[in-house]
Design a protein around this motif. Structure first.
Motif, PDB file in Angstrom:
ATOM      1  N   HIS A 155       0.843  -1.191   0.000  1.00  0.00           N
ATOM      2  CA  HIS A 155       0.000   0.000   0.000  1.00  0.00           C
ATOM      3  C   HIS A 155       0.879   1.242   0.000  1.00  0.00           C
ATOM      4  CE1 HIS A 155      -3.374   2.662   1.019  1.00  0.00           C
ATOM      5  NE2 HIS A 155      -2.581   3.209   1.921  1.00  0.00           N
ATOM      6  N   THR A 156       0.492   2.197  -0.821  1.00  0.00           N
ATOM      7  CA  THR A 156       1.055   3.541  -0.700  1.00  0.00           C
ATOM      8  C   THR A 156      -0.046   4.593  -0.692  1.00  0.00           C
ATOM      9  OG1 THR A 156       1.247   3.972  -3.084  1.00  0.00           O
ATOM     10  CG2 THR A 156       3.113   2.834  -2.020  1.00  0.00           C
ATOM     11  N   CYS A 157      -1.242   4.210  -1.099  1.00  0.00           N
ATOM     12  CA  CYS A 157      -2.390   5.056  -1.409  1.00  0.00           C
ATOM     13  C   CYS A 157      -2.155   5.753  -2.740  1.00  0.00           C
ATOM     14  CB  CYS A 157      -2.697   6.084  -0.325  1.00  0.00           C
ATOM     15  SG  CYS A 157      -4.198   7.040  -0.693  1.00  0.00           S
TER      16      CYS A 157
ATOM     17  N   PRO B 131       1.265   7.154  -6.708  1.00  0.00           N
ATOM     18  CA  PRO B 131       0.559   6.162  -7.537  1.00  0.00           C
ATOM     19  C   PRO B 131       1.475   5.035  -8.008  1.00  0.00           C
ATOM     20  CG  PRO B 131       0.990   8.157  -8.785  1.00  0.00           C
ATOM     21  CD  PRO B 131       1.455   8.432  -7.392  1.00  0.00           C
ATOM     22  N   TYR B 132       0.873   4.081  -8.721  1.00  0.00           N
ATOM     23  CA  TYR B 132       1.578   2.894  -9.199  1.00  0.00           C
ATOM     24  C   TYR B 132       0.905   2.435 -10.482  1.00  0.00           C
ATOM     25  CZ  TYR B 132      -2.017   1.833  -5.751  1.00  0.00           C
ATOM     26  OH  TYR B 132      -3.166   1.860  -5.001  1.00  0.00           O
TER      27      TYR B 132
ATOM     28  N   LEU C  80     -11.182   3.847  -9.179  1.00  0.00           N
ATOM     29  CA  LEU C  80     -11.251   2.562  -8.501  1.00  0.00           C
ATOM     30  C   LEU C  80     -11.603   2.742  -7.032  1.00  0.00           C
ATOM     31  CD1 LEU C  80      -8.159   0.724 -10.063  1.00  0.00           C
ATOM     32  CD2 LEU C  80     -10.502   0.946 -10.948  1.00  0.00           C
ATOM     33  N   PHE C  81     -12.403   1.807  -6.531  1.00  0.00           N
ATOM     34  CA  PHE C  81     -12.885   1.844  -5.153  1.00  0.00           C
ATOM     35  C   PHE C  81     -12.779   0.438  -4.558  1.00  0.00           C
ATOM     36  CE2 PHE C  81     -14.994   5.108  -7.693  1.00  0.00           C
ATOM     37  CZ  PHE C  81     -14.593   6.240  -7.008  1.00  0.00           C
ATOM     38  N   ASN C  82     -13.489   0.214  -3.442  1.00  0.00           N
ATOM     39  CA  ASN C  82     -13.359  -1.052  -2.715  1.00  0.00           C
ATOM     40  C   ASN C  82     -14.536  -1.994  -2.881  1.00  0.00           C
ATOM     41  OD1 ASN C  82     -10.854  -0.305  -1.102  1.00  0.00           O
ATOM     42  ND2 ASN C  82     -12.242   1.341  -0.527  1.00  0.00           N
ATOM     43  N   SER C  83     -15.752  -1.466  -2.939  1.00  0.00           N
ATOM     44  CA  SER C  83     -16.945  -2.307  -2.933  1.00  0.00           C
ATOM     45  C   SER C  83     -17.949  -1.804  -3.940  1.00  0.00           C
ATOM     46  CB  SER C  83     -17.585  -2.295  -1.536  1.00  0.00           C
ATOM     47  OG  SER C  83     -18.130  -1.008  -1.263  1.00  0.00           O
TER      48      SER C  83
ATOM     49  N   THR D 175      -8.814   5.929   0.683  1.00  0.00           N
ATOM     50  CA  THR D 175      -7.513   5.440   1.135  1.00  0.00           C
ATOM     51  C   THR D 175      -7.111   4.134   0.466  1.00  0.00           C
ATOM     52  OG1 THR D 175      -7.839   6.507   3.271  1.00  0.00           O
ATOM     53  CG2 THR D 175      -6.169   4.775   3.163  1.00  0.00           C
ATOM     54  N   TYR D 176      -8.039   3.191   0.397  1.00  0.00           N
ATOM     55  CA  TYR D 176      -7.713   1.871  -0.135  1.00  0.00           C
ATOM     56  C   TYR D 176      -8.161   1.665  -1.573  1.00  0.00           C
ATOM     57  CZ  TYR D 176      -6.676   0.575   4.688  1.00  0.00           C
ATOM     58  OH  TYR D 176      -6.147   0.517   5.947  1.00  0.00           O
ATOM     59  N   GLY D 177      -8.837   2.642  -2.162  1.00  0.00           N
ATOM     60  CA  GLY D 177      -9.374   2.461  -3.498  1.00  0.00           C
ATOM     61  C   GLY D 177      -8.293   2.144  -4.516  1.00  0.00           C
ATOM     62  N   GLY D 178      -8.459   1.025  -5.224  1.00  0.00           N
ATOM     63  CA  GLY D 178      -7.440   0.620  -6.185  1.00  0.00           C
ATOM     64  C   GLY D 178      -6.165   0.159  -5.520  1.00  0.00           C
TER      65      GLY D 178
END
Length: 438
Positions: A89-91, A96-97, A121-124, A312-315
């Motif tokens: 994770h970097t957020c 970015p990555y 991009l998101f989580n759910s 924070t966690y999206g993507g």
């Protein structure tokens, strides 16, 4: 794949070890979190789930249409393993990555339409729907969102407002987000009407009660999931999409359950060549890792101010690695064709069942529903549905129920399931139906 693809029952279902874990769960896990079948899984692959008691169950649920490529698919496992070793994770909003970009590139290529697209991009799935609504309202400057009877879009405050069914999703959790309006959905087994006719009724209601100039977006599942695997009559979706285009209203396709080869094409909208302005995806995108997306027309997505989208966690990079592997597996194994082959196997068998307790067998590809009623009527029979499901569970077949009335058994097998294993699962289901309806 080394996991044996066979149904094996060594204990009753659930077995003693699962029951002990269930006892521990009752002491620490919130009661509002339920499980369809409280067997605790230790390993899964292909079309089977292995539990802590040594049982091997046939999986006809795919974790609710998530493990389309099968559990622990090597195309997912290996890139995820590499990514975990590199960084977790970097957020993306901080540093970015590349694999986030690669997922967005795949979404631009795969989702309906040849227009220029952007993704976030998101989580759910619920998070994707919430953000699609944000984008639609900001882009159009209008407040109202139109949803449909029997819709399901999530469990957050806004998505509960968009969801039609009260119990268990909404009851006692209000007040809900405002400016959400509901119109009729085409339901061929119950209304028997052409799609264009039901669409006209829905459009007339929007025009009379709201006015098109107040509507930011129409949000619809091309085939409804939780609401009962309702496939609208031909012509319904194109008519709604045309009205949207003619009135500056955005057409949002919720393909969270239908997407990624589940219905026999990459997306269910493809069946009637409907091109949404925005499309939400999740579930099958990443082989079991939490990832979701909103993909839309470039001019809509780029109209959002900097930092107005994200999380924070999206993507997350691990989820993105899983998605790239899952998409590669779907493409290389032609899982859209595999879904069509599943439909060709399952639908004729289920439609051959002779009982007045079945109102309808419907679906497309590997997304199939059986609607149960009290014989000789159209009155839903959720009690019968639950009995049949419980019998299947006891015999080692994991399947799910759904529907506004709780009277639909839904089949969502992994697209990689062995056809002999699928046939065995169907035999268990058919036997249970005969037992409870004869």
């Amino acid at each position: 794949m080394t996991t044996a693809q066979a149904r094996v029952l060594r204990t009753e279902i659930p077995g003693p070890n699962s029951r002990e874990l269930q006892r521990r769960r009752a002491a620490t896990v919130a009661g509002g979190v339920a499980s369809v079948l409280p067997v605790y899984i230790t390993e899964a692959a292909g079309g089977v789930l292995h539990d802590v008691d040594g049982n091997s169950l046939i999986d006809l649920g795919s974790g609710i249409a998530v493990t389309n490529v099968g559990n622990a698919a090597p195309e997912v496992v290996e890139p995820v393993r590499r990514q975990v070793a590199e960084f977790t994770h970097t957020c993306f909003m901080v540093t970015p990555y590349e694999n986030y970009l690669q997922v967005c590139e795949e979404l631009a290529a795969l989702t309906p339409g040849d227009h220029e697209k952007r993704s976030a991009l998101f989580n759910s799935g619920a998070e994707a729907v919430e953000n699609a609504v944000k984008i639609a309202r900001r882009a159009t400057g209008r407040p109202a969102i139109v949803a449909f009877d029997h819709a399901y879009h999530g469990r957050t405050n806004l998505t509960m407002a968009l969801t039609a069914k009260s119990v268990p999703y909404k009851h006692g959790f209000g007040p809900f987000a405002p400016e959400v309006y509901r119109v009729p959905m085409s339901y061929p087994a119950r209304d028997g009407r052409p799609g264009e006719q039901v669409a006209r009724e829905a459009i007339e209601r929007i025009d009379k009660q709201l006015g098109a100039d107040q509507v930011a977006a129409v949000l619809i599942e091309p085939i409804q999931g939780e609401g009962g695997f309702i496939e609208p009559a031909p012509g319904f979706l194109p008519a709604i999409a045309k009205w949207c285009a003619d009135n500056g209203v955005l057409f949002i396709a919720d393909e969270i359950q239908t997407g990624f080869c589940r219905t026999g094409t990459w997306f269910a909208c493809d069946h009637e060549n409907v091109v949404p302005d925005l499309i939400t995806t999740a579930k099958g995108i990443a082989g079991g890792l939490p990832l979701a997306a909103v993909t839309g027309r470039a001019e809509l997505m780029d109209a959002m101010p900097p930092s107005s989208l994200g999380g924070t966690y999206g993507g997350n990079p691990i989820a993105c690695a899983g998605a790239l592997g899952a998409i590669r597996a779907m493409r290389e194994r032609d899982l859209a064709a595999a879904a069509r082959a599943i439909g060709d196997l399952v639908l004729p068998r289920l439609r051959a069942l002779t009982t007045e307790a079945i109102l309808d067998v419907r679906g497309r590809g590997a997304m199939i529903g059986i609607e149960f009623v009290k014989p000789g009527t159209t009155e839903p029979d959720p009690e019968l549905t639950a009995k049949i499901a419980k019998t299947c569970h006891a015999r080692g077949v994991v399947l799910l129920t759904c529907g506004t009335y709780g009277n639909v058994i839904r089949l969502l097998p992994p697209l990689v399931i062995d056809h002999a294993l699928l046939t065995e699962g169907l035999e268990v289901l058919e036997e249970a139906i005969r037992e409870h309806t004869s």
